[in-house]
Design a protein around this motif. Structure first.
Motif, PDB file in Angstrom:
ATOM      1  N   GLY A 119     -19.083  52.992   3.164  1.00 24.27           N
ATOM      2  CA  GLY A 119     -19.186  51.971   2.115  1.00 24.27           C
ATOM      3  C   GLY A 119     -20.453  51.984   1.300  1.00 24.27           C
ATOM      4  O   GLY A 119     -20.425  51.802   0.086  1.00 24.27           O
ATOM      5  N   ILE A 120     -21.628  52.190   1.961  1.00 25.29           N
ATOM      6  CA  ILE A 120     -22.909  52.125   1.249  1.00 25.29           C
ATOM      7  C   ILE A 120     -23.549  53.502   1.117  1.00 25.29           C
ATOM      8  O   ILE A 120     -24.054  53.865   0.052  1.00 25.29           O
ATOM      9  N   LEU A 121     -23.540  54.285   2.178  1.00 20.15           N
ATOM     10  CA  LEU A 121     -24.275  55.547   2.182  1.00 20.15           C
ATOM     11  C   LEU A 121     -23.682  56.598   1.255  1.00 20.15           C
ATOM     12  O   LEU A 121     -24.416  57.357   0.622  1.00 20.15           O
ATOM     13  N   ARG A 122     -22.370  56.656   1.149  1.00 17.92           N
ATOM     14  CA  ARG A 122     -21.764  57.760   0.400  1.00 17.92           C
ATOM     15  C   ARG A 122     -21.766  57.572  -1.118  1.00 17.92           C
ATOM     16  O   ARG A 122     -22.089  58.517  -1.842  1.00 17.92           O
ATOM     17  N   PRO A 123     -21.418  56.381  -1.637  1.00 15.05           N
ATOM     18  CA  PRO A 123     -21.331  56.288  -3.111  1.00 15.05           C
ATOM     19  C   PRO A 123     -22.678  56.108  -3.800  1.00 15.05           C
ATOM     20  O   PRO A 123     -22.757  56.250  -5.021  1.00 15.05           O
ATOM     21  N   ASN A 124     -23.740  55.788  -3.076  1.00 11.65           N
ATOM     22  CA  ASN A 124     -25.036  55.514  -3.692  1.00 11.65           C
ATOM     23  C   ASN A 124     -26.007  56.665  -3.424  1.00 11.65           C
ATOM     24  O   ASN A 124     -25.865  57.391  -2.436  1.00 11.65           O
ATOM     25  N   PRO A 125     -27.001  56.834  -4.307  1.00 11.59           N
ATOM     26  CA  PRO A 125     -28.048  57.828  -4.008  1.00 11.59           C
ATOM     27  C   PRO A 125     -28.695  57.507  -2.670  1.00 11.59           C
ATOM     28  O   PRO A 125     -28.930  56.336  -2.339  1.00 11.59           O
ATOM     29  N   ARG A 126     -28.977  58.543  -1.901  1.00 13.32           N
ATOM     30  CA  ARG A 126     -29.449  58.345  -0.533  1.00 13.32           C
ATOM     31  C   ARG A 126     -30.711  57.478  -0.441  1.00 13.32           C
ATOM     32  O   ARG A 126     -30.751  56.549   0.371  1.00 13.32           O
ATOM     33  N   PRO A 127     -31.762  57.725  -1.242  1.00 14.04           N
ATOM     34  CA  PRO A 127     -32.945  56.858  -1.130  1.00 14.04           C
ATOM     35  C   PRO A 127     -32.626  55.391  -1.422  1.00 14.04           C
ATOM     36  O   PRO A 127     -33.123  54.494  -0.736  1.00 14.04           O
ATOM     37  N   LEU A 128     -31.790  55.136  -2.437  1.00 12.15           N
ATOM     38  CA  LEU A 128     -31.425  53.764  -2.772  1.00 12.15           C
ATOM     39  C   LEU A 128     -30.598  53.135  -1.654  1.00 12.15           C
ATOM     40  O   LEU A 128     -30.777  51.948  -1.309  1.00 12.15           O
ATOM     41  N   ALA A 129     -29.680  53.899  -1.073  1.00 19.93           N
ATOM     42  CA  ALA A 129     -28.848  53.367   0.010  1.00 19.93           C
ATOM     43  C   ALA A 129     -29.706  52.973   1.207  1.00 19.93           C
ATOM     44  O   ALA A 129     -29.509  51.894   1.800  1.00 19.93           O
ATOM     45  N   LEU A 130     -30.672  53.805   1.561  1.00 21.53           N
ATOM     46  CA  LEU A 130     -31.541  53.475   2.695  1.00 21.53           C
ATOM     47  C   LEU A 130     -32.407  52.256   2.393  1.00 21.53           C
ATOM     48  O   LEU A 130     -32.614  51.393   3.265  1.00 21.53           O
ATOM     49  N   GLU A 131     -32.900  52.154   1.162  1.00 22.34           N
ATOM     50  CA  GLU A 131     -33.694  50.981   0.794  1.00 22.34           C
ATOM     51  C   GLU A 131     -32.840  49.712   0.822  1.00 22.34           C
ATOM     52  O   GLU A 131     -33.301  48.640   1.256  1.00 22.34           O
ATOM     53  N   SER A 132     -31.591  49.808   0.391  1.00 23.21           N
ATOM     54  CA  SER A 132     -30.691  48.651   0.418  1.00 23.21           C
ATOM     55  C   SER A 132     -30.425  48.198   1.848  1.00 23.21           C
ATOM     56  O   SER A 132     -30.435  46.992   2.149  1.00 23.21           O
ATOM     57  N   LEU A 133     -30.194  49.139   2.744  1.00 20.10           N
ATOM     58  CA  LEU A 133     -29.967  48.786   4.150  1.00 20.10           C
ATOM     59  C   LEU A 133     -31.204  48.132   4.755  1.00 20.10           C
ATOM     60  O   LEU A 133     -31.093  47.171   5.535  1.00 20.10           O
ATOM     61  N   GLN A 134     -32.375  48.639   4.417  1.00 18.19           N
ATOM     62  CA  GLN A 134     -33.605  48.031   4.930  1.00 18.19           C
ATOM     63  C   GLN A 134     -33.774  46.602   4.411  1.00 18.19           C
ATOM     64  O   GLN A 134     -34.227  45.715   5.146  1.00 18.19           O
ATOM     65  N   THR A 135     -33.387  46.358   3.156  1.00 21.47           N
ATOM     66  CA  THR A 135     -33.476  45.000   2.604  1.00 21.47           C
ATOM     67  C   THR A 135     -32.490  44.070   3.303  1.00 21.47           C
ATOM     68  O   THR A 135     -32.831  42.920   3.650  1.00 21.47           O
ATOM     69  N   LEU A 136     -31.260  44.524   3.517  1.00 26.67           N
ATOM     70  CA  LEU A 136     -30.273  43.711   4.235  1.00 26.67           C
ATOM     71  C   LEU A 136     -30.752  43.391   5.650  1.00 26.67           C
ATOM     72  O   LEU A 136     -30.588  42.257   6.131  1.00 26.67           O
ATOM     73  N   LEU A 137     -31.340  44.391   6.309  1.00 31.37           N
ATOM     74  CA  LEU A 137     -31.845  44.154   7.665  1.00 31.37           C
ATOM     75  C   LEU A 137     -32.981  43.132   7.658  1.00 31.37           C
ATOM     76  O   LEU A 137     -33.065  42.272   8.553  1.00 31.37           O
ATOM     77  N   LYS A 138     -33.835  43.203   6.662  1.00 34.38           N
ATOM     78  CA  LYS A 138     -34.930  42.237   6.575  1.00 34.38           C
ATOM     79  C   LYS A 138     -34.399  40.824   6.368  1.00 34.38           C
ATOM     80  O   LYS A 138     -34.890  39.863   6.997  1.00 34.38           O
ATOM     81  N   LEU A 139     -33.396  40.660   5.500  1.00 28.55           N
ATOM     82  CA  LEU A 139     -32.792  39.340   5.300  1.00 28.55           C
ATOM     83  C   LEU A 139     -32.208  38.792   6.603  1.00 28.55           C
ATOM     84  O   LEU A 139     -32.421  37.624   6.957  1.00 28.55           O
ATOM     85  N   ALA A 140     -31.472  39.642   7.315  1.00 29.24           N
ATOM     86  CA  ALA A 140     -30.835  39.199   8.557  1.00 29.24           C
ATOM     87  C   ALA A 140     -31.873  38.899   9.628  1.00 29.24           C
ATOM     88  O   ALA A 140     -31.777  37.888  10.347  1.00 29.24           O
ATOM     89  N   GLN A 141     -32.885  39.781   9.753  1.00 30.79           N
ATOM     90  CA  GLN A 141     -33.876  39.598  10.809  1.00 30.79           C
ATOM     91  C   GLN A 141     -34.716  38.340  10.575  1.00 30.79           C
ATOM     92  O   GLN A 141     -35.110  37.666  11.534  1.00 30.79           O
ATOM     93  N   ASN A 142     -34.981  38.010   9.307  1.00 27.08           N
ATOM     94  CA  ASN A 142     -35.726  36.776   9.032  1.00 27.08           C
ATOM     95  C   ASN A 142     -34.968  35.545   9.513  1.00 27.08           C
ATOM     96  O   ASN A 142     -35.560  34.606  10.057  1.00 27.08           O
ATOM     97  N   ILE A 143     -33.662  35.543   9.332  1.00 24.13           N
ATOM     98  CA  ILE A 143     -32.856  34.400   9.794  1.00 24.13           C
ATOM     99  C   ILE A 143     -32.808  34.364  11.303  1.00 24.13           C
ATOM    100  O   ILE A 143     -32.888  33.289  11.928  1.00 24.13           O
ATOM    101  N   ILE A 144     -32.676  35.548  11.947  1.00 19.63           N
ATOM    102  CA  ILE A 144     -32.647  35.580  13.417  1.00 19.63           C
ATOM    103  C   ILE A 144     -33.971  35.107  13.989  1.00 19.63           C
ATOM    104  O   ILE A 144     -34.002  34.355  14.974  1.00 19.63           O
ATOM    105  N   ASP A 145     -35.078  35.508  13.379  1.00 22.44           N
ATOM    106  CA  ASP A 145     -36.399  35.109  13.877  1.00 22.44           C
ATOM    107  C   ASP A 145     -36.755  33.672  13.505  1.00 22.44           C
ATOM    108  O   ASP A 145     -37.513  33.020  14.230  1.00 22.44           O
ATOM    109  N   HIS A 146     -36.231  33.187  12.379  1.00 22.07           N
ATOM    110  CA  HIS A 146     -36.555  31.825  11.912  1.00 22.07           C
ATOM    111  C   HIS A 146     -35.249  31.103  11.565  1.00 22.07           C
ATOM    112  O   HIS A 146     -34.963  30.869  10.380  1.00 22.07           O
ATOM    113  N   PRO A 147     -34.457  30.741  12.547  1.00 23.83           N
ATOM    114  CA  PRO A 147     -33.132  30.174  12.257  1.00 23.83           C
ATOM    115  C   PRO A 147     -33.170  28.810  11.570  1.00 23.83           C
ATOM    116  O   PRO A 147     -32.168  28.399  10.965  1.00 23.83           O
TER     117      PRO A 147
END
Length: 268
Positions: A64-92
């Motif tokens: 879904g994300i890795l194949r249709p997008n340029p690889r550097p952008l896809a990895l940066e997008s995943l890191q941003t999504l992880l940061k959003l999720a981890q902030n909620i897990i750490d600060h619910p």
């Protein structure tokens, strides 16, 4: 008297009654087996549900994300999504971590514009809302379990992809270093060849100049041939082959000398 109707002894009667302890133990074993079975069924059901959800998130990441997008952008997008999720897990209980604005330049570049990233955020539990005429994506706490599963799947993908990325970068760096070393080797060989040719040319020029100098000196200074013939004839007498007697004295030598001098003056 019928033997079958004869009264039984007290010991036989006690043996015929059921053992309450054994019955209780059997019941307990059956209940324990049922409880274990129920627990196993519940665990299996929970595993199946989480497994299906994990697979869903995995498919959303790749392809879904890795194949249709340029690889550097896809990895940066995943890191941003992880940061959003981890902030909620750490600060619910922190509201500021439970929303993002899609019109933000960075969020637009890494979450809104790429393919599949905004859908992943929605699967994590973020849903669009409008507050004070401003668009937001706000997290719904009912999806906390999905958020944790989705964050774990992003970590799994990043661990795998970043290792591949590091390996690829190392391979490119090694190829670049090998290419630069080969180019430097060719240049050095070229310079060495030019230097060698220059030395050879210099030696040849020196040899030619020396040979020319030697030829010039030999042609300009020709040594005189020594004349070892006697200048004066010794006086005396002798016999010729025909037997004649010849006398030579000093006056003949002087006359011969005068003739030689006169001959040399005429030649000059």
């Amino acid at each position: 008297m019928d033997p079958d109707s004869a009264p039984q002894s007290p010991s036989a009667a006690s043996n015929a009654r059921p053992d309450h302890d054994a019955v209780a133990a059997a019941i307990e074993r059956r209940l324990q087996a049922e409880r274990e079975k129920a627990a196993a069924a519940a665990q299996s059901s929970t595993f199946d549900g989480k497994h299906e959800k994990r697979q869903e998130f995995r498919r959303m990441i790749d392809p879904g994300i890795l194949r249709p997008n340029p690889r550097p952008l896809a990895l940066e997008s995943l890191q941003t999504l992880l940061k959003l999720a981890q902030n909620i897990i750490d600060h619910p209980d922190e509201p500021k971590y439970q929303r993002f604005k899609p019109t933000n330049a960075t969020i637009k570049r890494v979450l809104v514009d790429p393919r599949g990233t905004l859908e992943y955020a929605v699967a994590l539990g973020f849903h669009p809302q409008v507050e004070n005429f401003q668009p937001f994506y706000i997290f719904n706490k009912r999806y906390m379990e999905d958020l944790k599963i989705g964050a774990a799947m992003i970590k799994e993908a990043l661990d795998r992809e970043l290792v591949k990325e590091e390996r690829e970068q190392r391979r490119k760096a090694e190829e670049k270093a090998a290419h630069e070393a080969a180019v430097a080797k060719v240049k050095q060989a070229f310079y060495d060849d030019r230097k060698g040719r220059a030395l050879v040319d210099e030696r040849e020029r020196t040899a030619r100049a020396t040979a020319a100098a030697n030829r010039g000196s030999s042609s300009s200074a020709t040594p005189a041939v020594a004349d070892y013939r006697p200048k004066r004839r010794m006086p005396g007498s002798g016999h010729t082959l025909s037997g004649e007697v010849v006398d030579i004295d000093d006056s003949d030598d002087e006359a011969q000398d005068d003739v030689s001098v006169a001959h040399e003056e005429d030649e000059q």
